[in-house]
Design a protein around this motif. Sequence first.
Motif, PDB file in Angstrom:
ATOM      1  N   ALA A 180       0.798  -1.232   0.000  1.00  0.00           N
ATOM      2  CA  ALA A 180       0.000   0.000   0.000  1.00  0.00           C
ATOM      3  C   ALA A 180       0.828   1.280   0.000  1.00  0.00           C
ATOM      4  O   ALA A 180       0.310   2.343  -0.337  1.00  0.00           O
ATOM      5  CB  ALA A 180      -0.948   0.015   1.201  1.00  0.00           C
ATOM      6  N   GLN A 181       2.116   1.191   0.374  1.00  0.00           N
ATOM      7  CA  GLN A 181       2.944   2.386   0.425  1.00  0.00           C
ATOM      8  C   GLN A 181       4.215   2.237  -0.416  1.00  0.00           C
ATOM      9  O   GLN A 181       5.237   2.842  -0.127  1.00  0.00           O
ATOM     10  CB  GLN A 181       3.289   2.724   1.884  1.00  0.00           C
ATOM     11  CG  GLN A 181       2.044   3.059   2.697  1.00  0.00           C
ATOM     12  CD  GLN A 181       2.373   3.489   4.106  1.00  0.00           C
ATOM     13  OE1 GLN A 181       3.232   4.316   4.334  1.00  0.00           O
ATOM     14  NE2 GLN A 181       1.660   2.922   5.072  1.00  0.00           N
ATOM     15  N   ASP A 182       4.114   1.477  -1.488  1.00  0.00           N
ATOM     16  CA  ASP A 182       5.258   1.264  -2.379  1.00  0.00           C
ATOM     17  C   ASP A 182       5.554   2.500  -3.214  1.00  0.00           C
ATOM     18  O   ASP A 182       4.664   3.302  -3.517  1.00  0.00           O
ATOM     19  CB  ASP A 182       4.993   0.085  -3.325  1.00  0.00           C
ATOM     20  CG  ASP A 182       5.136  -1.268  -2.640  1.00  0.00           C
ATOM     21  OD1 ASP A 182       5.538  -1.309  -1.457  1.00  0.00           O
ATOM     22  OD2 ASP A 182       4.830  -2.276  -3.298  1.00  0.00           O
ATOM     23  N   GLN A 183       6.822   2.624  -3.619  1.00  0.00           N
ATOM     24  CA  GLN A 183       7.246   3.644  -4.576  1.00  0.00           C
ATOM     25  C   GLN A 183       6.942   3.126  -5.984  1.00  0.00           C
ATOM     26  O   GLN A 183       7.082   1.933  -6.238  1.00  0.00           O
ATOM     27  CB  GLN A 183       8.761   3.883  -4.454  1.00  0.00           C
ATOM     28  CG  GLN A 183       9.210   4.420  -3.132  1.00  0.00           C
ATOM     29  CD  GLN A 183       8.920   5.907  -3.001  1.00  0.00           C
ATOM     30  OE1 GLN A 183       8.834   6.641  -3.980  1.00  0.00           O
ATOM     31  NE2 GLN A 183       8.761   6.358  -1.778  1.00  0.00           N
ATOM     32  N   HIS A 184       6.540   4.034  -6.869  1.00  0.00           N
ATOM     33  CA  HIS A 184       6.248   3.650  -8.255  1.00  0.00           C
ATOM     34  C   HIS A 184       6.911   4.638  -9.198  1.00  0.00           C
ATOM     35  O   HIS A 184       6.957   5.843  -8.925  1.00  0.00           O
ATOM     36  CB  HIS A 184       4.734   3.644  -8.514  1.00  0.00           C
ATOM     37  CG  HIS A 184       4.004   2.602  -7.740  1.00  0.00           C
ATOM     38  ND1 HIS A 184       3.808   1.322  -8.208  1.00  0.00           N
ATOM     39  CD2 HIS A 184       3.435   2.635  -6.516  1.00  0.00           C
ATOM     40  CE1 HIS A 184       3.140   0.621  -7.307  1.00  0.00           C
ATOM     41  NE2 HIS A 184       2.906   1.399  -6.266  1.00  0.00           N
ATOM     42  N   GLU A 185       7.404   4.117 -10.311  1.00  0.00           N
ATOM     43  CA  GLU A 185       7.955   4.939 -11.384  1.00  0.00           C
ATOM     44  C   GLU A 185       7.331   4.483 -12.688  1.00  0.00           C
ATOM     45  O   GLU A 185       7.384   3.297 -13.033  1.00  0.00           O
ATOM     46  CB  GLU A 185       9.473   4.798 -11.458  1.00  0.00           C
ATOM     47  CG  GLU A 185      10.191   5.379 -10.261  1.00  0.00           C
ATOM     48  CD  GLU A 185      11.700   5.226 -10.362  1.00  0.00           C
ATOM     49  OE1 GLU A 185      12.170   4.259 -11.006  1.00  0.00           O
ATOM     50  OE2 GLU A 185      12.411   6.071  -9.806  1.00  0.00           O
ATOM     51  N   LEU A 186       6.735   5.410 -13.392  1.00  0.00           N
ATOM     52  CA  LEU A 186       6.129   5.127 -14.698  1.00  0.00           C
ATOM     53  C   LEU A 186       6.952   5.864 -15.747  1.00  0.00           C
ATOM     54  O   LEU A 186       7.189   7.068 -15.622  1.00  0.00           O
ATOM     55  CB  LEU A 186       4.682   5.610 -14.732  1.00  0.00           C
ATOM     56  CG  LEU A 186       3.771   5.067 -13.633  1.00  0.00           C
ATOM     57  CD1 LEU A 186       2.388   5.692 -13.739  1.00  0.00           C
ATOM     58  CD2 LEU A 186       3.688   3.560 -13.715  1.00  0.00           C
ATOM     59  N   PHE A 187       7.360   5.145 -16.773  1.00  0.00           N
ATOM     60  CA  PHE A 187       8.166   5.730 -17.838  1.00  0.00           C
ATOM     61  C   PHE A 187       7.352   5.791 -19.123  1.00  0.00           C
ATOM     62  O   PHE A 187       6.246   5.256 -19.190  1.00  0.00           O
ATOM     63  CB  PHE A 187       9.447   4.909 -18.027  1.00  0.00           C
ATOM     64  CG  PHE A 187      10.326   4.915 -16.808  1.00  0.00           C
ATOM     65  CD1 PHE A 187      11.185   5.972 -16.556  1.00  0.00           C
ATOM     66  CD2 PHE A 187      10.271   3.872 -15.892  1.00  0.00           C
ATOM     67  CE1 PHE A 187      11.987   5.996 -15.423  1.00  0.00           C
ATOM     68  CE2 PHE A 187      11.064   3.879 -14.758  1.00  0.00           C
ATOM     69  CZ  PHE A 187      11.926   4.950 -14.519  1.00  0.00           C
ATOM     70  N   GLU A 188       7.915   6.415 -20.140  1.00  0.00           N
ATOM     71  CA  GLU A 188       7.190   6.574 -21.405  1.00  0.00           C
ATOM     72  C   GLU A 188       6.687   5.244 -21.956  1.00  0.00           C
ATOM     73  O   GLU A 188       5.629   5.197 -22.560  1.00  0.00           O
ATOM     74  CB  GLU A 188       8.071   7.287 -22.440  1.00  0.00           C
ATOM     75  CG  GLU A 188       8.228   8.760 -22.152  1.00  0.00           C
ATOM     76  CD  GLU A 188       9.078   9.477 -23.168  1.00  0.00           C
ATOM     77  OE1 GLU A 188       8.504  10.156 -24.050  1.00  0.00           O
ATOM     78  OE2 GLU A 188      10.313   9.353 -23.075  1.00  0.00           O
ATOM     79  N   ARG A 189       7.382   4.165 -21.715  1.00  0.00           N
ATOM     80  CA  ARG A 189       6.940   2.851 -22.207  1.00  0.00           C
ATOM     81  C   ARG A 189       5.633   2.406 -21.547  1.00  0.00           C
ATOM     82  O   ARG A 189       4.936   1.544 -22.057  1.00  0.00           O
ATOM     83  CB  ARG A 189       8.041   1.810 -22.016  1.00  0.00           C
ATOM     84  CG  ARG A 189       8.323   1.460 -20.579  1.00  0.00           C
ATOM     85  CD  ARG A 189       9.411   0.380 -20.463  1.00  0.00           C
ATOM     86  NE  ARG A 189       9.764   0.117 -19.091  1.00  0.00           N
ATOM     87  CZ  ARG A 189      10.694   0.753 -18.397  1.00  0.00           C
ATOM     88  NH1 ARG A 189      11.391   1.722 -18.979  1.00  0.00           N
ATOM     89  NH2 ARG A 189      10.944   0.438 -17.145  1.00  0.00           N
ATOM     90  N   HIS A 190       5.285   2.989 -20.386  1.00  0.00           N
ATOM     91  CA  HIS A 190       4.034   2.672 -19.702  1.00  0.00           C
ATOM     92  C   HIS A 190       2.866   3.520 -20.203  1.00  0.00           C
ATOM     93  O   HIS A 190       1.720   3.225 -19.895  1.00  0.00           O
ATOM     94  CB  HIS A 190       4.175   2.888 -18.186  1.00  0.00           C
ATOM     95  CG  HIS A 190       5.202   2.026 -17.548  1.00  0.00           C
ATOM     96  ND1 HIS A 190       6.400   2.524 -17.097  1.00  0.00           N
ATOM     97  CD2 HIS A 190       5.224   0.695 -17.297  1.00  0.00           C
ATOM     98  CE1 HIS A 190       7.111   1.542 -16.573  1.00  0.00           C
ATOM     99  NE2 HIS A 190       6.427   0.415 -16.693  1.00  0.00           N
TER     100      HIS A 190
END
Length: 134
Positions: free
Chosen positions: A91-101
């Motif tokens: 529930a408190q994870d770090q997330h990174e979304l890049f252009e491929r997402h």
Amino acid sequence: MSVTELPFTILSSSSKTDHADPTSRQRPIHMDILFKSAPVHLHAIAFENYYTANLTILHATSPPSSSGAASWTPVVSDLQLMADPHCEDDAQDQHELFERHFAASFKSHEVTCLRFVLLQPSPLWKEHALKGLR
């Protein structure tokens, strides 16, 4: 490639829910972000989740007006942030979304305004949000 954090303003947020009404928490809340030097080229979005089960990110070529009349197109649709909305394991994870997402139709080099739509269907959590947005 070097990464630069882009300054932004939170235009609006619909984070108010009626905690006495368990069905009110099943409705999505949203947060509108306006980039100060728009249009910008968006390479990535990073944040810390805070009990949000699913996330949709939309884009508008102009900020929403007071009448709310903006044309929103998808950037990321219904991204699952929690494996189980009733369990706090992730529930408190770090997330990174890049252009491929990002959606293939999204023009990441012409970004003006983003809308983050957050959903948490579980009645277990009093609030949910995204923190440390960058």
